[in-house]
Design a protein around this motif. Structure first.
Motif, PDB file in Angstrom:
ATOM      1  N   PHE A 163      -7.999 -17.027   8.910  1.00  0.00           N
ATOM      2  CA  PHE A 163      -8.163 -16.540   7.533  1.00  0.00           C
ATOM      3  C   PHE A 163      -8.950 -15.224   7.452  1.00  0.00           C
ATOM      4  CE2 PHE A 163     -10.422 -16.665   3.362  1.00  0.00           C
ATOM      5  CZ  PHE A 163      -9.316 -16.575   2.538  1.00  0.00           C
ATOM      6  N   LYS A 164     -10.096 -15.161   8.123  1.00  0.00           N
ATOM      7  CA  LYS A 164     -10.948 -13.957   8.035  1.00  0.00           C
ATOM      8  C   LYS A 164     -10.219 -12.725   8.590  1.00  0.00           C
ATOM      9  CE  LYS A 164     -15.284 -11.741   8.287  1.00  0.00           C
ATOM     10  NZ  LYS A 164     -14.824 -10.540   8.945  1.00  0.00           N
ATOM     11  N   ASP A 165      -9.591 -12.881   9.757  1.00  0.00           N
ATOM     12  CA  ASP A 165      -8.834 -11.757  10.349  1.00  0.00           C
ATOM     13  C   ASP A 165      -7.687 -11.335   9.438  1.00  0.00           C
ATOM     14  OD1 ASP A 165     -10.460 -11.686  12.559  1.00  0.00           O
ATOM     15  OD2 ASP A 165      -9.067 -12.754  13.873  1.00  0.00           O
ATOM     16  N   LEU A 166      -7.019 -12.320   8.830  1.00  0.00           N
ATOM     17  CA  LEU A 166      -5.898 -12.026   7.933  1.00  0.00           C
ATOM     18  C   LEU A 166      -6.371 -11.198   6.746  1.00  0.00           C
ATOM     19  CD1 LEU A 166      -3.036 -12.471   6.761  1.00  0.00           C
ATOM     20  CD2 LEU A 166      -3.832 -14.700   5.925  1.00  0.00           C
ATOM     21  N   VAL A 167      -7.471 -11.629   6.120  1.00  0.00           N
ATOM     22  CA  VAL A 167      -7.989 -10.897   4.958  1.00  0.00           C
ATOM     23  C   VAL A 167      -8.480  -9.512   5.381  1.00  0.00           C
ATOM     24  CG1 VAL A 167      -9.801 -10.864   3.199  1.00  0.00           C
ATOM     25  CG2 VAL A 167      -8.492 -12.963   3.613  1.00  0.00           C
ATOM     26  N   ASP A 168      -9.220  -9.430   6.491  1.00  0.00           N
ATOM     27  CA  ASP A 168      -9.694  -8.125   6.985  1.00  0.00           C
ATOM     28  C   ASP A 168      -8.510  -7.180   7.173  1.00  0.00           C
ATOM     29  OD1 ASP A 168     -12.343  -8.882   7.030  1.00  0.00           O
ATOM     30  OD2 ASP A 168     -12.400  -9.274   9.186  1.00  0.00           O
ATOM     31  N   PHE A 169      -7.441  -7.700   7.752  1.00  0.00           N
ATOM     32  CA  PHE A 169      -6.280  -6.841   7.993  1.00  0.00           C
ATOM     33  C   PHE A 169      -5.616  -6.406   6.683  1.00  0.00           C
ATOM     34  CE2 PHE A 169      -1.699  -6.339   8.514  1.00  0.00           C
ATOM     35  CZ  PHE A 169      -1.734  -5.146   9.214  1.00  0.00           C
ATOM     36  N   MET A 170      -5.484  -7.333   5.756  1.00  0.00           N
ATOM     37  CA  MET A 170      -4.767  -7.027   4.508  1.00  0.00           C
ATOM     38  C   MET A 170      -5.507  -6.020   3.626  1.00  0.00           C
ATOM     39  SD  MET A 170      -1.824  -8.432   4.576  1.00  0.00           S
ATOM     40  CE  MET A 170      -1.242  -8.356   2.876  1.00  0.00           C
ATOM     41  N   ILE A 171      -6.819  -5.850   3.871  1.00  0.00           N
ATOM     42  CA  ILE A 171      -7.582  -4.862   3.090  1.00  0.00           C
ATOM     43  C   ILE A 171      -7.889  -3.612   3.910  1.00  0.00           C
ATOM     44  CG2 ILE A 171      -8.548  -6.696   1.649  1.00  0.00           C
ATOM     45  CD1 ILE A 171     -11.224  -6.337   3.062  1.00  0.00           C
ATOM     46  N   SER A 172      -7.238  -3.477   5.080  1.00  0.00           N
ATOM     47  CA  SER A 172      -7.523  -2.334   5.970  1.00  0.00           C
ATOM     48  C   SER A 172      -6.846  -1.049   5.513  1.00  0.00           C
ATOM     49  CB  SER A 172      -7.104  -2.672   7.405  1.00  0.00           C
ATOM     50  OG  SER A 172      -5.696  -2.821   7.490  1.00  0.00           O
ATOM     51  N   GLY A 173      -5.931  -1.151   4.555  1.00  0.00           N
ATOM     52  CA  GLY A 173      -5.237   0.030   4.045  1.00  0.00           C
ATOM     53  C   GLY A 173      -4.359  -0.381   2.884  1.00  0.00           C
ATOM     54  N   PRO A 174      -3.682   0.582   2.255  1.00  0.00           N
ATOM     55  CA  PRO A 174      -2.832   0.231   1.115  1.00  0.00           C
ATOM     56  C   PRO A 174      -1.643  -0.640   1.519  1.00  0.00           C
ATOM     57  CG  PRO A 174      -2.594   2.558   1.698  1.00  0.00           C
ATOM     58  CD  PRO A 174      -3.717   2.021   2.521  1.00  0.00           C
ATOM     59  N   VAL A 175      -1.179  -1.420   0.552  1.00  0.00           N
ATOM     60  CA  VAL A 175       0.016  -2.250   0.727  1.00  0.00           C
ATOM     61  C   VAL A 175       1.011  -1.891  -0.372  1.00  0.00           C
ATOM     62  CG1 VAL A 175      -1.191  -4.192   1.806  1.00  0.00           C
ATOM     63  CG2 VAL A 175      -0.950  -4.125  -0.684  1.00  0.00           C
ATOM     64  N   MET A 176       2.267  -2.218  -0.150  1.00  0.00           N
ATOM     65  CA  MET A 176       3.308  -2.034  -1.167  1.00  0.00           C
ATOM     66  C   MET A 176       3.815  -3.428  -1.538  1.00  0.00           C
ATOM     67  SD  MET A 176       4.735   0.623  -2.608  1.00  0.00           S
ATOM     68  CE  MET A 176       5.924   0.581  -3.939  1.00  0.00           C
ATOM     69  N   ILE A 177       3.661  -3.778  -2.804  1.00  0.00           N
ATOM     70  CA  ILE A 177       4.005  -5.134  -3.259  1.00  0.00           C
ATOM     71  C   ILE A 177       5.226  -5.043  -4.161  1.00  0.00           C
ATOM     72  CG2 ILE A 177       3.129  -7.224  -4.369  1.00  0.00           C
ATOM     73  CD1 ILE A 177       0.323  -6.143  -4.042  1.00  0.00           C
ATOM     74  N   GLN A 178       6.237  -5.916  -3.922  1.00  0.00           N
ATOM     75  CA  GLN A 178       7.425  -5.880  -4.768  1.00  0.00           C
ATOM     76  C   GLN A 178       7.973  -7.278  -5.046  1.00  0.00           C
ATOM     77  OE1 GLN A 178       7.300  -3.371  -2.325  1.00  0.00           O
ATOM     78  NE2 GLN A 178       7.409  -4.929  -0.734  1.00  0.00           N
ATOM     79  N   VAL A 179       8.689  -7.354  -6.170  1.00  0.00           N
ATOM     80  CA  VAL A 179       9.461  -8.551  -6.495  1.00  0.00           C
ATOM     81  C   VAL A 179      10.911  -8.238  -6.157  1.00  0.00           C
ATOM     82  CG1 VAL A 179      10.213 -10.115  -8.328  1.00  0.00           C
ATOM     83  CG2 VAL A 179       7.878  -9.189  -8.357  1.00  0.00           C
ATOM     84  N   LEU A 180      11.523  -9.104  -5.348  1.00  0.00           N
ATOM     85  CA  LEU A 180      12.931  -8.953  -4.976  1.00  0.00           C
ATOM     86  C   LEU A 180      13.730 -10.007  -5.706  1.00  0.00           C
ATOM     87  CD1 LEU A 180      12.429  -8.619  -1.099  1.00  0.00           C
ATOM     88  CD2 LEU A 180      12.490  -6.790  -2.826  1.00  0.00           C
ATOM     89  N   GLU A 181      14.867  -9.602  -6.251  1.00  0.00           N
ATOM     90  CA  GLU A 181      15.718 -10.528  -7.001  1.00  0.00           C
ATOM     91  C   GLU A 181      17.116 -10.525  -6.403  1.00  0.00           C
ATOM     92  OE1 GLU A 181      15.639 -10.990 -11.569  1.00  0.00           O
ATOM     93  OE2 GLU A 181      17.371  -9.700 -11.176  1.00  0.00           O
ATOM     94  N   GLY A 182      17.721 -11.720  -6.302  1.00  0.00           N
ATOM     95  CA  GLY A 182      19.091 -11.808  -5.810  1.00  0.00           C
ATOM     96  C   GLY A 182      19.458 -13.244  -5.498  1.00  0.00           C
ATOM     97  N   GLU A 183      20.719 -13.436  -5.148  1.00  0.00           N
ATOM     98  CA  GLU A 183      21.223 -14.761  -4.786  1.00  0.00           C
ATOM     99  C   GLU A 183      20.443 -15.262  -3.555  1.00  0.00           C
ATOM    100  OE1 GLU A 183      23.543 -16.188  -6.733  1.00  0.00           O
ATOM    101  OE2 GLU A 183      23.464 -17.996  -5.491  1.00  0.00           O
ATOM    102  N   GLY A 184      19.808 -16.411  -3.686  1.00  0.00           N
ATOM    103  CA  GLY A 184      19.058 -16.976  -2.561  1.00  0.00           C
ATOM    104  C   GLY A 184      18.007 -16.033  -2.008  1.00  0.00           C
ATOM    105  N   ALA A 185      17.332 -15.314  -2.900  1.00  0.00           N
ATOM    106  CA  ALA A 185      16.427 -14.235  -2.473  1.00  0.00           C
ATOM    107  C   ALA A 185      15.311 -14.709  -1.533  1.00  0.00           C
ATOM    108  CB  ALA A 185      15.811 -13.557  -3.700  1.00  0.00           C
TER     109      ALA A 185
END
Ligand code: CMP
Length: 140
Positions: A59-81
């Motif tokens: 958990f700690k490594d995961l959070v440290d990594f996820m805040i190490s720089g910007p991320v691009m977040i998106q919602v994807l829509e489609g059949e069986g997305a």
């Protein structure tokens, strides 16, 4: 059924300048980007998003990594997305990801694994609501 899923392009892939290449894979496979936002997550936001993993040793490594720089977040829509996005991403550990998947092509390690995708309809709904109020989703 037409579904929506939450996708995150993680700091490693943003730093590698492959947002467009990953978006192309979504688009070429029938997934439409109906909301998107670039952000540098705070520790509180990242811990809240991954709260289900709070007790896991990574958990700690995961959070440290996820805040190490910007991320691009998106919602994807489609059949069986949800399943389609997971197929496109490949296995969580890039060493186990099938050739031609996003993680096989762009990821370095199980932490720096390029992308996140919701794993089920229930988690997709929670994860989408975490980052996107309904009025910021542009379907059809
Ligand atoms: P993600 O799909 O974003 O969900 C949780 C993340 O934890 C996962 O991708 C990995 O990047 C990271 N992680 C690190 N170690 C592990 C592990 N042993 N099992 C699952 N996920 C892990």
């Amino acid at each position: 059924a037409v579904e929506r899923t939450l996708s995150i392009i993680k700091p490693d892939a943003v730093a590698k300048n492959v947002i467009g290449k990953i978006y192309s894979r979504f688009e070429m496979n029938g997934l439409k980007i109906v909301a998107a936002r670039m952000t540098h997550l705070s520790r509180i936001e990242a811990e809240g998003f991954y709260a289900v993993h709070k007790e896991r040793p990574f958990f700690k490594d995961l959070v440290d990594f996820m805040i190490s720089g910007p991320v691009m977040i998106q919602v994807l829509e489609g059949e069986g997305a949800i399943a389609k996005n997971r197929d496109l991403m490949g296995a969580t550990d890039p060493k186990k990801a099938a050739p031609g998947t996003i993680r096989a092509d762009f990821a370095e390690s199980i932490d720096a694994n390029a992308v996140h995708g919701s794993d089920a309809p229930e988690t997709a709904a929670v994860e989408i609501a975490y980052y996107f109020p309904a009025l910021n989703i542009y379907s059809r």
